[in-house]
Write a protein that holds these residues in place. Sequence first.
Motif, PDB file in Angstrom:
ATOM      1  N   LEU A 264       0.822  -1.223   0.000  1.00 45.67           N
ATOM      2  CA  LEU A 264       0.000   0.000   0.000  1.00 45.67           C
ATOM      3  C   LEU A 264       0.849   1.264   0.000  1.00 45.67           C
ATOM      4  CD1 LEU A 264      -2.880  -0.978   2.489  1.00 45.67           C
ATOM      5  CD2 LEU A 264      -2.972  -0.905  -0.013  1.00 45.67           C
ATOM      6  N   ALA A 265       2.065   1.149   0.548  1.00 48.75           N
ATOM      7  CA  ALA A 265       2.970   2.311   0.587  1.00 48.75           C
ATOM      8  C   ALA A 265       3.678   2.520  -0.747  1.00 48.75           C
ATOM      9  CB  ALA A 265       3.993   2.140   1.705  1.00 48.75           C
ATOM     10  N   GLY A 266       3.372   1.661  -1.733  1.00 48.49           N
ATOM     11  CA  GLY A 266       3.955   1.838  -3.058  1.00 48.49           C
ATOM     12  C   GLY A 266       5.301   1.181  -3.250  1.00 48.49           C
ATOM     13  N   ASP A 267       5.605   0.164  -2.409  1.00 44.77           N
ATOM     14  CA  ASP A 267       6.878  -0.550  -2.542  1.00 44.77           C
ATOM     15  C   ASP A 267       6.598  -2.042  -2.770  1.00 44.77           C
ATOM     16  OD1 ASP A 267       9.457  -1.446  -2.484  1.00 44.77           O
ATOM     17  OD2 ASP A 267       9.959  -0.627  -0.508  1.00 44.77           O
ATOM     18  N   PRO A 268       6.082  -2.402  -3.963  1.00 44.33           N
ATOM     19  CA  PRO A 268       5.724  -3.804  -4.217  1.00 44.33           C
ATOM     20  C   PRO A 268       6.920  -4.747  -4.189  1.00 44.33           C
ATOM     21  CG  PRO A 268       5.570  -2.514  -6.243  1.00 44.33           C
ATOM     22  CD  PRO A 268       5.764  -1.544  -5.126  1.00 44.33           C
ATOM     23  N   LYS A 269       8.117  -4.237  -4.513  1.00 43.84           N
ATOM     24  CA  LYS A 269       9.302  -5.095  -4.483  1.00 43.84           C
ATOM     25  C   LYS A 269       9.576  -5.587  -3.064  1.00 43.84           C
ATOM     26  CE  LYS A 269      14.201  -5.255  -5.726  1.00 43.84           C
ATOM     27  NZ  LYS A 269      15.372  -4.492  -6.240  1.00 43.84           N
ATOM     28  N   ALA A 270       9.514  -4.681  -2.079  1.00 41.34           N
ATOM     29  CA  ALA A 270       9.719  -5.073  -0.687  1.00 41.34           C
ATOM     30  C   ALA A 270       8.606  -6.009  -0.228  1.00 41.34           C
ATOM     31  CB  ALA A 270       9.773  -3.834   0.205  1.00 41.34           C
ATOM     32  N   ALA A 271       7.381  -5.761  -0.711  1.00 41.54           N
ATOM     33  CA  ALA A 271       6.252  -6.628  -0.364  1.00 41.54           C
ATOM     34  C   ALA A 271       6.492  -8.044  -0.868  1.00 41.54           C
ATOM     35  CB  ALA A 271       4.961  -6.065  -0.954  1.00 41.54           C
ATOM     36  N   LEU A 296      -1.983 -11.121  -1.987  1.00 38.67           N
ATOM     37  CA  LEU A 296      -1.151  -9.918  -1.956  1.00 38.67           C
ATOM     38  C   LEU A 296       0.084 -10.067  -2.837  1.00 38.67           C
ATOM     39  CD1 LEU A 296      -1.192  -8.696   1.745  1.00 38.67           C
ATOM     40  CD2 LEU A 296      -1.679  -7.323  -0.273  1.00 38.67           C
ATOM     41  N   LEU A 297       0.651 -11.275  -2.853  1.00 39.04           N
ATOM     42  CA  LEU A 297       1.829 -11.520  -3.681  1.00 39.04           C
ATOM     43  C   LEU A 297       1.478 -11.360  -5.161  1.00 39.04           C
ATOM     44  CD1 LEU A 297       4.786 -12.293  -3.806  1.00 39.04           C
ATOM     45  CD2 LEU A 297       4.118 -14.698  -3.575  1.00 39.04           C
ATOM     46  N   GLY A 298       0.315 -11.874  -5.533  1.00 36.12           N
ATOM     47  CA  GLY A 298      -0.134 -11.699  -6.916  1.00 36.12           C
ATOM     48  C   GLY A 298      -0.348 -10.246  -7.276  1.00 36.12           C
ATOM     49  N   ARG A 299      -0.966  -9.502  -6.373  1.00 31.79           N
ATOM     50  CA  ARG A 299      -1.211  -8.080  -6.622  1.00 31.79           C
ATOM     51  C   ARG A 299       0.116  -7.309  -6.699  1.00 31.79           C
ATOM     52  NH1 ARG A 299      -5.335  -5.911  -2.313  1.00 31.79           N
ATOM     53  NH2 ARG A 299      -5.283  -4.076  -3.678  1.00 31.79           N
ATOM     54  N   SER A 300       1.083  -7.704  -5.866  1.00 34.52           N
ATOM     55  CA  SER A 300       2.383  -7.032  -5.880  1.00 34.52           C
ATOM     56  C   SER A 300       3.116  -7.305  -7.193  1.00 34.52           C
ATOM     57  CB  SER A 300       3.229  -7.505  -4.689  1.00 34.52           C
ATOM     58  OG  SER A 300       2.605  -7.159  -3.466  1.00 34.52           O
ATOM     59  N   HIS A 301       3.060  -8.562  -7.669  1.00 33.83           N
ATOM     60  CA  HIS A 301       3.675  -8.876  -8.958  1.00 33.83           C
ATOM     61  C   HIS A 301       2.991  -8.099 -10.086  1.00 33.83           C
ATOM     62  CE1 HIS A 301       6.799 -11.823  -8.313  1.00 33.83           C
ATOM     63  NE2 HIS A 301       6.031 -12.516  -7.481  1.00 33.83           N
ATOM     64  N   ALA A 302       1.671  -7.970  -9.989  1.00 29.98           N
ATOM     65  CA  ALA A 302       0.940  -7.211 -11.012  1.00 29.98           C
ATOM     66  C   ALA A 302       1.404  -5.756 -11.033  1.00 29.98           C
ATOM     67  CB  ALA A 302      -0.557  -7.286 -10.747  1.00 29.98           C
ATOM     68  N   ALA A 303       1.625  -5.182  -9.830  1.00 31.41           N
ATOM     69  CA  ALA A 303       2.087  -3.794  -9.742  1.00 31.41           C
ATOM     70  C   ALA A 303       3.484  -3.631 -10.345  1.00 31.41           C
ATOM     71  CB  ALA A 303       2.091  -3.336  -8.284  1.00 31.41           C
ATOM     72  N   ASN A 306       4.745  -8.006 -13.579  1.00 28.69           N
ATOM     73  CA  ASN A 306       5.040  -9.437 -13.755  1.00 28.69           C
ATOM     74  C   ASN A 306       3.726 -10.201 -13.902  1.00 28.69           C
ATOM     75  OD1 ASN A 306       7.698  -8.646 -13.198  1.00 28.69           O
ATOM     76  ND2 ASN A 306       7.463  -9.101 -11.012  1.00 28.69           N
ATOM     77  N   ARG A 307       3.129 -10.145 -15.076  1.00 25.97           N
ATOM     78  CA  ARG A 307       1.772 -10.648 -15.246  1.00 25.97           C
ATOM     79  C   ARG A 307       1.657 -12.158 -15.047  1.00 25.97           C
ATOM     80  NH1 ARG A 307      -0.708  -7.151 -20.339  1.00 25.97           N
ATOM     81  NH2 ARG A 307      -0.532  -5.102 -19.335  1.00 25.97           N
ATOM     82  N   SER A 308       2.620 -12.903 -15.546  1.00 26.53           N
ATOM     83  CA  SER A 308       2.564 -14.364 -15.416  1.00 26.53           C
ATOM     84  C   SER A 308       2.624 -14.781 -13.946  1.00 26.53           C
ATOM     85  CB  SER A 308       3.716 -15.005 -16.192  1.00 26.53           C
ATOM     86  OG  SER A 308       3.711 -16.399 -16.012  1.00 26.53           O
ATOM     87  N   SER A 309       3.560 -14.196 -13.182  1.00 26.42           N
ATOM     88  CA  SER A 309       3.673 -14.505 -11.755  1.00 26.42           C
ATOM     89  C   SER A 309       2.433 -14.046 -11.006  1.00 26.42           C
ATOM     90  CB  SER A 309       4.914 -13.827 -11.161  1.00 26.42           C
ATOM     91  OG  SER A 309       6.090 -14.378 -11.705  1.00 26.42           O
ATOM     92  N   ALA A 310       1.886 -12.907 -11.405  1.00 28.57           N
ATOM     93  CA  ALA A 310       0.672 -12.398 -10.752  1.00 28.57           C
ATOM     94  C   ALA A 310      -0.467 -13.396 -10.900  1.00 28.57           C
ATOM     95  CB  ALA A 310       0.288 -11.046 -11.344  1.00 28.57           C
ATOM     96  N   ARG A 311      -0.713 -13.852 -12.117  1.00 30.87           N
ATOM     97  CA  ARG A 311      -1.810 -14.805 -12.341  1.00 30.87           C
ATOM     98  C   ARG A 311      -1.591 -16.096 -11.571  1.00 30.87           C
ATOM     99  NH1 ARG A 311      -1.360 -12.761 -17.575  1.00 30.87           N
ATOM    100  NH2 ARG A 311      -0.083 -14.536 -18.243  1.00 30.87           N
ATOM    101  N   GLU A 312      -0.352 -16.581 -11.563  1.00 33.35           N
ATOM    102  CA  GLU A 312      -0.027 -17.832 -10.867  1.00 33.35           C
ATOM    103  C   GLU A 312      -0.388 -17.742  -9.381  1.00 33.35           C
ATOM    104  OE1 GLU A 312       3.951 -20.349  -9.488  1.00 33.35           O
ATOM    105  OE2 GLU A 312       4.126 -18.790 -11.030  1.00 33.35           O
ATOM    106  N   HIS A 313       0.027 -16.661  -8.737  1.00 30.90           N
ATOM    107  CA  HIS A 313      -0.202 -16.535  -7.293  1.00 30.90           C
ATOM    108  C   HIS A 313      -1.663 -16.230  -6.971  1.00 30.90           C
ATOM    109  CE1 HIS A 313       3.909 -17.091  -6.058  1.00 30.90           C
ATOM    110  NE2 HIS A 313       4.310 -16.207  -6.961  1.00 30.90           N
ATOM    111  N   LEU A 314      -2.336 -15.508  -7.833  1.00 30.13           N
ATOM    112  CA  LEU A 314      -3.756 -15.217  -7.597  1.00 30.13           C
ATOM    113  C   LEU A 314      -4.598 -16.487  -7.696  1.00 30.13           C
ATOM    114  CD1 LEU A 314      -3.948 -11.880  -9.596  1.00 30.13           C
ATOM    115  CD2 LEU A 314      -4.255 -12.123  -7.115  1.00 30.13           C
ATOM    116  N   LEU A 315      -4.268 -17.354  -8.634  1.00 32.93           N
ATOM    117  CA  LEU A 315      -5.006 -18.617  -8.751  1.00 32.93           C
ATOM    118  C   LEU A 315      -4.694 -19.538  -7.567  1.00 32.93           C
ATOM    119  CD1 LEU A 315      -4.710 -19.215 -12.591  1.00 32.93           C
ATOM    120  CD2 LEU A 315      -6.746 -18.522 -11.306  1.00 32.93           C
TER     121      LEU A 315
END
Length: 341
Positions: A264-271, A296-303, A306-315
Amino acid sequence: MPHNSVSPLYATAELQAHEHRTKHAFVDAASSAQNAAEIALKAGDSDSWWNMTFVQAENLLDAEDFDECADLAASLVNGPRATTERHAQARTFILLAKARQGAGLLEQAADAARMAAGLLEGDPDVETNVKARQALIAALADSGRLEEAWAESLMLADVISAEVDDQLLGKGYWVIGNVAFLCNKVQEGLHYHELAAATFSPARNLDIWAKFNKASAAMRLAADVADADTLRCIERAELATDVIGGTANDYLLMRLNRGHWNFLAGDPKAAIELLEGVCADADKPLPQILGEACLLLGRSHAAMGNRSSAREHLLKSADHFEMAGAQQRADQAREFPTAVS
C-alpha cells in the motif's frame, strides 16, 4: 472421589498444568492436564477427568494443535463421559468452534458456535453468551458469510454491557469491528476497534495487546487504511511479540501485515520479498493465511508488471481460500487475474 480429597499426584499434575499455562508453555500444560485427567479417571473421579480434559483441549488450542483439540472437545460433548450440564456443553462447543476455525473448517466451526449460542439462548450468563457469539461471528466472517456475520454482530453489540469483564468487552468490540471492516463499513470498523483499544492494556495482558494490534492492523490494511495509526498497530504488535514470543502463525501474520503495508505504501518489491517467504514457509501456514499472502503476492507482482507470476499466485490464492471454505474470498481472488491478463 470427592474433589477435596484428591490424591497428591493429581494435585501436582493439576498445579503443573496451570503453572505451564501461566508461562505460555501450552504443550507442557496440555501434557500435565492429560496426566491429571488420567489419574482422576483411574480413581473414578469423572468430574475431575472432564475438567482436566477440557484444560488439556484449551492448551492444545493455544498451541495451535487444532485437530487434536477438536477431537478432544468433540469427545467431551459426544463421548461416553460427555457432560449433560448446559454451560459446560456450551463452553466446549465454543472451544470446538475455535479449533475447527483454526483448522480451516469454517462451516463446521459455524455449526459448533451455533450449538453453543443455542444452548445459551435466554440464559443470564452474559459472559459465556458473548464468547459463543464471538466464535460464531468469527467463523461466519472467515467463510465470507458477511451479511449473517453483521446481523450477529449487531446482536452481540446489544448483549455486551458494563457487566462484562473489560478484556471480554474489548474482544466483543474487536470482533464487531472486524466484521464491519469486511463489510466495507470502514468508519464503523475504526469506531469499534477504537472502543476495543480503550479496554486493552499492555500492562494487564501483553499477549492480548499484541494479538489485537496485529489483527487491527490486518483489518485496516484490508480496507486500504494505511495511515499512521495502522503503522502504530503494526509496530506495537511486533514489539510486544518480541517480548512475549508468539506462535509460528503469529510471526507469519506480522510478516503478512508488513508486506501489505509495503504494498500500500507503493513498494511492491519489498512486499514481494516478505510475502514469498510467507507463501514458502516450511511450517505450512493455515489455508486462510496462505490465501491472503498469495493474493497480496499476486497483486504485488501485477504492480511490478510481472503478469505471469501475478496470475499464478492469484489462482493459488483462490485454491487456498476454497480449501478453507472461504468461497467469497476465492471468487475475489479469481477476479484479479482477468484484470492483469
